[in-house]
Design a protein around this motif. Structure first.
Motif, PDB file in Angstrom:
ATOM      1  N   GLY A  49      35.942-105.135   3.652  1.00  0.00           N
ATOM      2  CA  GLY A  49      36.556-105.553   2.407  1.00  0.00           C
ATOM      3  C   GLY A  49      36.047-104.797   1.194  1.00  0.00           C
ATOM      4  N   VAL A  50      35.443-103.605   1.437  1.00  0.00           N
ATOM      5  CA  VAL A  50      34.932-102.777   0.332  1.00  0.00           C
ATOM      6  C   VAL A  50      35.275-101.316   0.615  1.00  0.00           C
ATOM      7  CG1 VAL A  50      33.029-104.321  -0.284  1.00  0.00           C
ATOM      8  CG2 VAL A  50      32.655-102.565   1.463  1.00  0.00           C
ATOM      9  N   PRO A  51      35.497-100.514  -0.434  1.00  0.00           N
ATOM     10  CA  PRO A  51      35.781 -99.090  -0.228  1.00  0.00           C
ATOM     11  C   PRO A  51      34.493 -98.307  -0.005  1.00  0.00           C
ATOM     12  CG  PRO A  51      35.836 -99.608  -2.564  1.00  0.00           C
ATOM     13  CD  PRO A  51      35.584-100.910  -1.851  1.00  0.00           C
ATOM     14  N   LEU A  52      34.482 -97.478   1.026  1.00  0.00           N
ATOM     15  CA  LEU A  52      33.313 -96.659   1.340  1.00  0.00           C
ATOM     16  C   LEU A  52      33.520 -95.201   0.945  1.00  0.00           C
ATOM     17  CD1 LEU A  52      32.526 -98.032   4.932  1.00  0.00           C
ATOM     18  CD2 LEU A  52      31.544 -98.789   2.751  1.00  0.00           C
ATOM     19  N   LEU A  53      34.743 -94.719   1.124  1.00  0.00           N
ATOM     20  CA  LEU A  53      35.068 -93.320   0.848  1.00  0.00           C
ATOM     21  C   LEU A  53      36.320 -93.224  -0.007  1.00  0.00           C
ATOM     22  CD1 LEU A  53      34.617 -91.773   4.416  1.00  0.00           C
ATOM     23  CD2 LEU A  53      33.088 -91.425   2.477  1.00  0.00           C
ATOM     24  N   GLU A  54      36.376 -92.178  -0.799  1.00  0.00           N
ATOM     25  CA  GLU A  54      37.603 -91.851  -1.507  1.00  0.00           C
ATOM     26  C   GLU A  54      37.831 -90.345  -1.370  1.00  0.00           C
ATOM     27  OE1 GLU A  54      37.195 -92.959  -5.567  1.00  0.00           O
ATOM     28  OE2 GLU A  54      35.281 -91.934  -5.854  1.00  0.00           O
ATOM     29  N   VAL A  55      39.078 -89.975  -1.177  1.00  0.00           N
ATOM     30  CA  VAL A  55      39.405 -88.570  -0.953  1.00  0.00           C
ATOM     31  C   VAL A  55      39.682 -87.898  -2.299  1.00  0.00           C
ATOM     32  CG1 VAL A  55      40.972 -86.939   0.154  1.00  0.00           C
ATOM     33  CG2 VAL A  55      40.329 -89.067   1.330  1.00  0.00           C
ATOM     34  N   LYS A  56      38.933 -86.851  -2.566  1.00  0.00           N
ATOM     35  CA  LYS A  56      39.121 -86.052  -3.773  1.00  0.00           C
ATOM     36  C   LYS A  56      39.455 -84.640  -3.330  1.00  0.00           C
ATOM     37  CE  LYS A  56      36.189 -88.748  -6.884  1.00  0.00           C
ATOM     38  NZ  LYS A  56      35.025 -88.725  -7.820  1.00  0.00           N
ATOM     39  N   GLU A  67      27.530 -95.322  -0.804  1.00  0.00           N
ATOM     40  CA  GLU A  67      26.188 -94.736  -0.801  1.00  0.00           C
ATOM     41  C   GLU A  67      25.171 -95.725  -0.249  1.00  0.00           C
ATOM     42  OE1 GLU A  67      25.323 -93.477  -4.740  1.00  0.00           O
ATOM     43  OE2 GLU A  67      26.817 -91.860  -4.762  1.00  0.00           O
ATOM     44  N   VAL A  68      25.307 -96.990  -0.696  1.00  0.00           N
ATOM     45  CA  VAL A  68      24.382 -98.033  -0.222  1.00  0.00           C
ATOM     46  C   VAL A  68      24.595 -98.291   1.268  1.00  0.00           C
ATOM     47  CG1 VAL A  68      23.695-100.455  -0.453  1.00  0.00           C
ATOM     48  CG2 VAL A  68      24.281 -99.109  -2.492  1.00  0.00           C
ATOM     49  N   MET A  69      25.847 -98.416   1.671  1.00  0.00           N
ATOM     50  CA  MET A  69      26.161 -98.725   3.063  1.00  0.00           C
ATOM     51  C   MET A  69      25.773 -97.573   3.997  1.00  0.00           C
ATOM     52  SD  MET A  69      27.204-101.774   2.755  1.00  0.00           S
ATOM     53  CE  MET A  69      27.956-102.220   4.313  1.00  0.00           C
ATOM     54  N   LEU A  70      25.865 -96.348   3.503  1.00  0.00           N
ATOM     55  CA  LEU A  70      25.475 -95.198   4.317  1.00  0.00           C
ATOM     56  C   LEU A  70      23.999 -95.263   4.657  1.00  0.00           C
ATOM     57  CD1 LEU A  70      26.097 -92.418   5.600  1.00  0.00           C
ATOM     58  CD2 LEU A  70      25.496 -91.404   3.386  1.00  0.00           C
ATOM     59  N   ARG A  71      23.178 -95.520   3.643  1.00  0.00           N
ATOM     60  CA  ARG A  71      21.729 -95.588   3.879  1.00  0.00           C
ATOM     61  C   ARG A  71      21.376 -96.675   4.883  1.00  0.00           C
ATOM     62  NH1 ARG A  71      21.567 -94.810  -1.808  1.00  0.00           N
ATOM     63  NH2 ARG A  71      21.198 -97.046  -2.138  1.00  0.00           N
ATOM     64  N   ARG A  72      21.974 -97.840   4.702  1.00  0.00           N
ATOM     65  CA  ARG A  72      21.667 -98.954   5.603  1.00  0.00           C
ATOM     66  C   ARG A  72      22.201 -98.710   7.007  1.00  0.00           C
ATOM     67  NH1 ARG A  72      19.994-103.683   3.035  1.00  0.00           N
ATOM     68  NH2 ARG A  72      19.689-104.388   5.192  1.00  0.00           N
ATOM     69  N   SER A  73      23.369 -98.089   7.087  1.00  0.00           N
ATOM     70  CA  SER A  73      23.951 -97.839   8.408  1.00  0.00           C
ATOM     71  C   SER A  73      23.156 -96.800   9.184  1.00  0.00           C
ATOM     72  CB  SER A  73      25.410 -97.386   8.274  1.00  0.00           C
ATOM     73  OG  SER A  73      25.503 -96.071   7.740  1.00  0.00           O
TER      74      SER A  73
END
Length: 297
Positions: A49-56, A67-73
Protein backbone atom coordinates in the motif's frame (compact mmCIF):
# COMPACT_ATOMS: atom_id res chain seq x y z
CA UNK A 1 -0.16 -15.82 13.90
CA UNK A 2 0.96 -13.12 11.48
CA UNK A 3 0.79 -14.11 7.83
CA UNK A 4 3.16 -12.30 5.47
CA UNK A 5 1.61 -10.55 2.48
CA UNK A 6 4.90 -10.43 0.58
CA UNK A 7 7.54 -12.99 -0.43
CA UNK A 8 11.30 -13.07 -0.24
CA UNK A 9 11.42 -13.38 -4.03
CA UNK A 10 9.50 -10.13 -4.43
CA UNK A 11 11.99 -8.31 -2.21
CA UNK A 12 14.92 -9.79 -4.12
CA UNK A 13 13.45 -8.61 -7.41
CA UNK A 14 12.83 -5.14 -5.96
CA UNK A 15 16.48 -4.98 -4.80
CA UNK A 16 17.72 -6.13 -8.22
CA UNK A 17 15.73 -3.42 -10.04
CA UNK A 18 17.33 -0.80 -7.77
CA UNK A 19 20.79 -2.32 -8.01
CA UNK A 20 20.85 -2.55 -11.80
CA UNK A 21 19.01 0.73 -12.39
CA UNK A 22 15.89 -0.48 -14.15
CA UNK A 23 13.62 -3.37 -15.10
CA UNK A 24 15.37 -4.21 -18.36
CA UNK A 25 18.82 -4.35 -16.79
CA UNK A 26 17.57 -6.39 -13.82
CA UNK A 27 15.72 -8.80 -16.11
CA UNK A 28 18.92 -9.42 -18.04
CA UNK A 29 20.93 -9.98 -14.84
CA UNK A 30 18.34 -12.35 -13.35
CA UNK A 31 17.58 -14.09 -16.65
CA UNK A 32 13.88 -13.31 -16.29
CA UNK A 33 11.40 -11.44 -18.45
CA UNK A 34 11.01 -7.73 -17.89
CA UNK A 35 7.25 -8.12 -17.60
CA UNK A 36 7.59 -10.66 -14.76
CA UNK A 37 9.79 -8.27 -12.79
CA UNK A 38 7.45 -5.38 -13.41
CA UNK A 39 4.51 -7.48 -12.27
CA UNK A 40 6.36 -8.62 -9.10
CA UNK A 41 7.28 -5.07 -8.01
CA UNK A 42 3.82 -3.70 -8.87
CA UNK A 43 2.19 -6.44 -6.81
CA UNK A 44 4.64 -5.80 -3.96
CA UNK A 45 3.68 -2.12 -3.86
CA UNK A 46 -0.04 -2.97 -3.97
CA UNK A 47 0.33 -5.46 -1.12
CA UNK A 48 2.20 -2.92 0.99
CA UNK A 49 0.00 0.00 0.00
CA UNK A 50 3.01 2.32 -0.47
CA UNK A 51 5.04 3.38 -3.53
CA UNK A 52 8.58 2.00 -3.62
CA UNK A 53 9.74 3.00 -7.10
CA UNK A 54 8.91 5.65 -9.63
CA UNK A 55 10.05 5.61 -13.24
CA UNK A 56 11.90 8.71 -14.41
CA UNK A 57 12.76 8.49 -18.09
CA UNK A 58 14.06 4.96 -18.57
CA UNK A 59 15.27 4.55 -14.99
CA UNK A 60 13.47 3.25 -11.88
CA UNK A 61 14.15 5.56 -8.94
CA UNK A 62 13.51 4.93 -5.26
CA UNK A 63 10.88 6.96 -3.44
CA UNK A 64 11.59 8.17 0.11
CA UNK A 65 9.59 5.24 1.44
CA UNK A 66 11.41 2.94 -0.98
CA UNK A 67 14.79 3.99 0.46
CA UNK A 68 13.70 2.91 3.94
CA UNK A 69 12.15 -0.34 2.72
CA UNK A 70 15.23 -1.18 0.65
CA UNK A 71 17.52 -0.99 3.66
CA UNK A 72 15.24 -3.12 5.79
CA UNK A 73 14.61 -5.64 3.04
CA UNK A 74 18.34 -6.11 2.49
CA UNK A 75 18.67 -7.15 6.13
CA UNK A 76 15.77 -9.57 5.64
CA UNK A 77 17.15 -11.25 2.52
CA UNK A 78 20.63 -11.46 4.06
CA UNK A 79 19.19 -13.20 7.11
CA UNK A 80 17.34 -15.67 4.90
CA UNK A 81 20.54 -16.35 2.95
CA UNK A 82 22.46 -16.84 6.21
CA UNK A 83 19.76 -19.20 7.47
CA UNK A 84 19.91 -21.30 4.31
CA UNK A 85 23.72 -21.41 4.42
CA UNK A 86 23.56 -22.44 8.08
CA UNK A 87 21.22 -25.34 7.20
CA UNK A 88 23.63 -26.48 4.49
CA UNK A 89 26.56 -26.18 6.87
CA UNK A 90 24.85 -28.15 9.64
CA UNK A 91 23.95 -30.86 7.15
CA UNK A 92 27.66 -31.08 6.27
CA UNK A 93 28.68 -31.32 9.96
CA UNK A 94 29.78 -27.68 10.32
CA UNK A 95 29.46 -26.69 13.97
CA UNK A 96 26.87 -24.03 14.86
CA UNK A 97 28.96 -22.90 17.87
CA UNK A 98 32.62 -22.90 18.91
CA UNK A 99 34.08 -22.30 22.35
CA UNK A 100 37.68 -21.13 22.69
CA UNK A 101 39.27 -21.15 26.17
CA UNK A 102 42.34 -18.92 26.43
CA UNK A 103 44.74 -18.85 29.37
CA UNK A 104 44.84 -15.25 30.60
CA UNK A 105 48.59 -14.78 30.11
CA UNK A 106 48.29 -15.30 26.34
CA UNK A 107 48.51 -12.21 24.12
CA UNK A 108 45.36 -12.18 21.98
CA UNK A 109 46.52 -9.91 19.14
CA UNK A 110 47.24 -12.75 16.71
CA UNK A 111 44.18 -14.68 17.87
CA UNK A 112 42.00 -11.71 16.95
CA UNK A 113 43.63 -11.67 13.51
CA UNK A 114 42.80 -15.36 13.08
CA UNK A 115 39.19 -14.69 14.10
CA UNK A 116 39.02 -11.85 11.56
CA UNK A 117 40.07 -14.33 8.86
CA UNK A 118 37.62 -16.91 10.19
CA UNK A 119 34.55 -14.65 10.04
CA UNK A 120 33.95 -14.75 6.25
CA UNK A 121 34.41 -18.53 6.35
CA UNK A 122 32.39 -19.12 9.52
CA UNK A 123 29.02 -19.89 7.86
CA UNK A 124 27.22 -18.31 10.79
CA UNK A 125 29.10 -20.23 13.49
CA UNK A 126 28.84 -18.46 16.84
CA UNK A 127 32.16 -18.12 18.67
CA UNK A 128 32.53 -17.81 22.43
CA UNK A 129 35.88 -16.68 23.88
CA UNK A 130 36.51 -17.54 27.51
CA UNK A 131 39.36 -16.15 29.62
CA UNK A 132 40.54 -18.93 31.88
CA UNK A 133 43.07 -18.87 34.70
CA UNK A 134 45.24 -21.82 35.76
CA UNK A 135 43.08 -24.81 36.76
CA UNK A 136 40.08 -23.53 34.75
CA UNK A 137 42.21 -23.94 31.62
CA UNK A 138 43.05 -27.49 32.64
CA UNK A 139 39.38 -28.23 33.23
CA UNK A 140 38.49 -26.98 29.74
CA UNK A 141 40.89 -29.60 28.35
CA UNK A 142 40.12 -32.51 30.65
CA UNK A 143 36.34 -32.03 30.65
CA UNK A 144 36.32 -31.23 26.90
CA UNK A 145 34.03 -28.24 27.39
CA UNK A 146 35.88 -26.14 24.80
CA UNK A 147 36.66 -26.87 21.15
CA UNK A 148 40.09 -25.20 21.27
CA UNK A 149 42.17 -24.38 24.33
CA UNK A 150 45.30 -22.26 24.69
CA UNK A 151 47.08 -23.32 27.85
CA UNK A 152 50.33 -22.65 29.66
CA UNK A 153 50.33 -26.03 31.34
CA UNK A 154 49.59 -29.32 29.58
CA UNK A 155 47.74 -31.89 31.70
CA UNK A 156 49.43 -35.27 31.95
CA UNK A 157 48.94 -37.33 28.80
CA UNK A 158 47.72 -34.36 26.72
CA UNK A 159 49.55 -33.16 23.60
CA UNK A 160 49.50 -29.62 22.29
CA UNK A 161 51.18 -27.52 19.60
CA UNK A 162 53.65 -24.98 21.05
CA UNK A 163 52.24 -21.56 20.27
CA UNK A 164 54.28 -18.79 21.88
CA UNK A 165 56.75 -17.81 24.57
CA UNK A 166 55.38 -15.49 27.27
CA UNK A 167 57.83 -13.52 29.37
CA UNK A 168 56.63 -12.98 32.93
CA UNK A 169 58.19 -10.14 34.92
CA UNK A 170 58.16 -9.48 38.66
CA UNK A 171 57.34 -5.78 38.77
CA UNK A 172 56.49 -2.91 41.08
CA UNK A 173 55.97 0.85 40.86
CA UNK A 174 59.12 2.94 40.45
CA UNK A 175 58.50 4.53 43.89
CA UNK A 176 57.98 1.20 45.65
CA UNK A 177 60.50 0.39 48.38
CA UNK A 178 61.64 -2.72 46.48
CA UNK A 179 62.36 -0.63 43.36
CA UNK A 180 65.31 1.00 45.12
CA UNK A 181 66.89 -2.28 46.19
CA UNK A 182 69.53 -4.33 44.43
CA UNK A 183 69.84 -8.11 44.80
CA UNK A 184 66.42 -8.45 46.39
CA UNK A 185 66.10 -11.68 48.37
CA UNK A 186 63.12 -13.90 49.10
CA UNK A 187 63.09 -12.55 52.67
CA UNK A 188 62.85 -9.01 51.27
CA UNK A 189 59.87 -9.94 49.07
CA UNK A 190 57.77 -11.58 51.75
CA UNK A 191 57.75 -8.38 53.78
CA UNK A 192 55.72 -6.57 51.11
CA UNK A 193 52.23 -6.83 49.63
CA UNK A 194 51.98 -9.26 46.70
CA UNK A 195 49.17 -9.13 44.14
CA UNK A 196 48.04 -12.57 42.95
CA UNK A 197 45.65 -13.45 40.11
CA UNK A 198 42.72 -15.58 41.19
CA UNK A 199 42.53 -19.12 39.83
CA UNK A 200 39.00 -19.31 38.36
CA UNK A 201 38.72 -23.09 38.21
CA UNK A 202 36.23 -25.24 40.12
CA UNK A 203 38.98 -26.38 42.48
CA UNK A 204 41.37 -23.41 42.44
CA UNK A 205 44.97 -23.53 43.60
CA UNK A 206 44.98 -20.49 45.87
CA UNK A 207 48.76 -20.49 46.25
CA UNK A 208 49.82 -20.57 42.60
CA UNK A 209 52.37 -17.82 41.98
CA UNK A 210 52.33 -16.72 45.62
CA UNK A 211 55.80 -16.06 47.02
CA UNK A 212 54.59 -16.45 50.61
CA UNK A 213 54.39 -12.70 51.15
CA UNK A 214 52.85 -11.89 54.52
CA UNK A 215 50.40 -9.53 52.83
CA UNK A 216 48.52 -10.80 49.80
CA UNK A 217 45.69 -9.39 47.71
CA UNK A 218 43.92 -11.58 45.15
CA UNK A 219 42.47 -9.94 42.04
CA UNK A 220 40.48 -11.31 39.11
CA UNK A 221 42.75 -10.23 36.24
CA UNK A 222 46.14 -8.87 35.26
CA UNK A 223 44.48 -5.62 34.18
CA UNK A 224 43.19 -5.10 37.71
CA UNK A 225 46.62 -5.94 39.14
CA UNK A 226 48.27 -3.42 36.80
CA UNK A 227 45.90 -0.67 37.98
CA UNK A 228 46.88 -1.39 41.58
CA UNK A 229 50.60 -1.48 40.70
CA UNK A 230 50.24 1.94 39.06
CA UNK A 231 48.96 3.20 42.42
CA UNK A 232 52.16 1.90 44.07
CA UNK A 233 50.34 -0.97 45.73
CA UNK A 234 52.39 -4.15 45.99
CA UNK A 235 54.37 -6.19 43.47
CA UNK A 236 53.22 -8.90 41.04
CA UNK A 237 54.11 -11.29 38.24
CA UNK A 238 52.79 -9.71 35.01
CA UNK A 239 53.19 -10.76 31.34
CA UNK A 240 55.60 -8.37 29.64
CA UNK A 241 53.30 -7.75 26.68
CA UNK A 242 50.65 -6.24 28.99
CA UNK A 243 52.95 -3.61 30.54
CA UNK A 244 55.21 -2.53 27.67
CA UNK A 245 53.98 1.05 27.87
CA UNK A 246 54.38 1.25 31.65
CA UNK A 247 57.91 -0.20 31.40
CA UNK A 248 58.91 2.17 28.59
CA UNK A 249 57.57 5.16 30.52
CA UNK A 250 59.30 4.02 33.70
CA UNK A 251 56.07 3.77 35.69
CA UNK A 252 56.72 0.10 36.50
CA UNK A 253 60.11 -1.55 36.79
CA UNK A 254 61.36 -5.12 36.71
CA UNK A 255 62.59 -5.84 40.23
CA UNK A 256 66.24 -6.73 40.66
CA UNK A 257 65.79 -10.03 42.45
CA UNK A 258 68.75 -12.18 43.32
CA UNK A 259 68.53 -15.19 40.99
CA UNK A 260 66.32 -13.34 38.50
CA UNK A 261 62.85 -11.84 38.30
CA UNK A 262 61.74 -13.21 34.93
CA UNK A 263 60.09 -16.44 33.85
CA UNK A 264 59.57 -17.87 30.37
CA UNK A 265 56.29 -19.69 29.87
CA UNK A 266 55.35 -21.70 26.78
CA UNK A 267 51.73 -21.69 25.68
CA UNK A 268 50.17 -24.53 23.69
CA UNK A 269 47.16 -24.90 21.41
CA UNK A 270 45.18 -27.98 22.38
CA UNK A 271 42.22 -29.71 20.71
CA UNK A 272 40.57 -31.46 23.69
CA UNK A 273 38.58 -33.90 21.55
CA UNK A 274 40.70 -34.23 18.43
CA UNK A 275 38.99 -37.43 17.25
CA UNK A 276 35.67 -35.61 16.95
CA UNK A 277 36.91 -32.20 15.86
CA UNK A 278 34.51 -30.57 13.42
CA UNK A 279 35.38 -28.62 10.27
CA UNK A 280 34.78 -25.18 11.82
CA UNK A 281 37.12 -25.89 14.74
CA UNK A 282 39.72 -27.36 12.36
CA UNK A 283 39.51 -24.25 10.17
CA UNK A 284 39.98 -21.87 13.10
CA UNK A 285 42.79 -24.02 14.52
CA UNK A 286 44.74 -23.73 11.26
CA UNK A 287 44.16 -19.98 11.06
CA UNK A 288 45.48 -19.51 14.61
CA UNK A 289 48.57 -21.63 13.90
CA UNK A 290 49.22 -19.69 10.69
CA UNK A 291 49.05 -16.38 12.56
CA UNK A 292 51.70 -17.65 14.98
CA UNK A 293 53.88 -18.79 12.07
CA UNK A 294 53.35 -22.48 12.77
CA UNK A 295 52.95 -24.61 9.66
CA UNK A 296 51.44 -28.10 9.80
CA UNK A 297 51.24 -30.85 7.21
Amino acid sequence: MYRARTTIEQWRIFQAVVKFGGYAQAAHALNKSQSSLNHAVTKLQMQLGVPLLEVKGRKAVLTKIGEVMLRRSQLLTQQVEDLELLADSLEQGWEPTLTIAIEHIQSKVLIYQALKQFLPQSRGTRVTLIDTVLSATQEAIIEENADLVITADLPQGILGKPLSQIKMLLVAHREHALARQMNITFDDLIQHLQLVIRDNGKQPNANHGWLRAEQRWTVSSFHEAIKLLEQNLGFAWIPEHLIKNQLNEGILINLKVKGGATRQITTYLVVPNAQHQGPAAACLEQLILQQFGIHTL
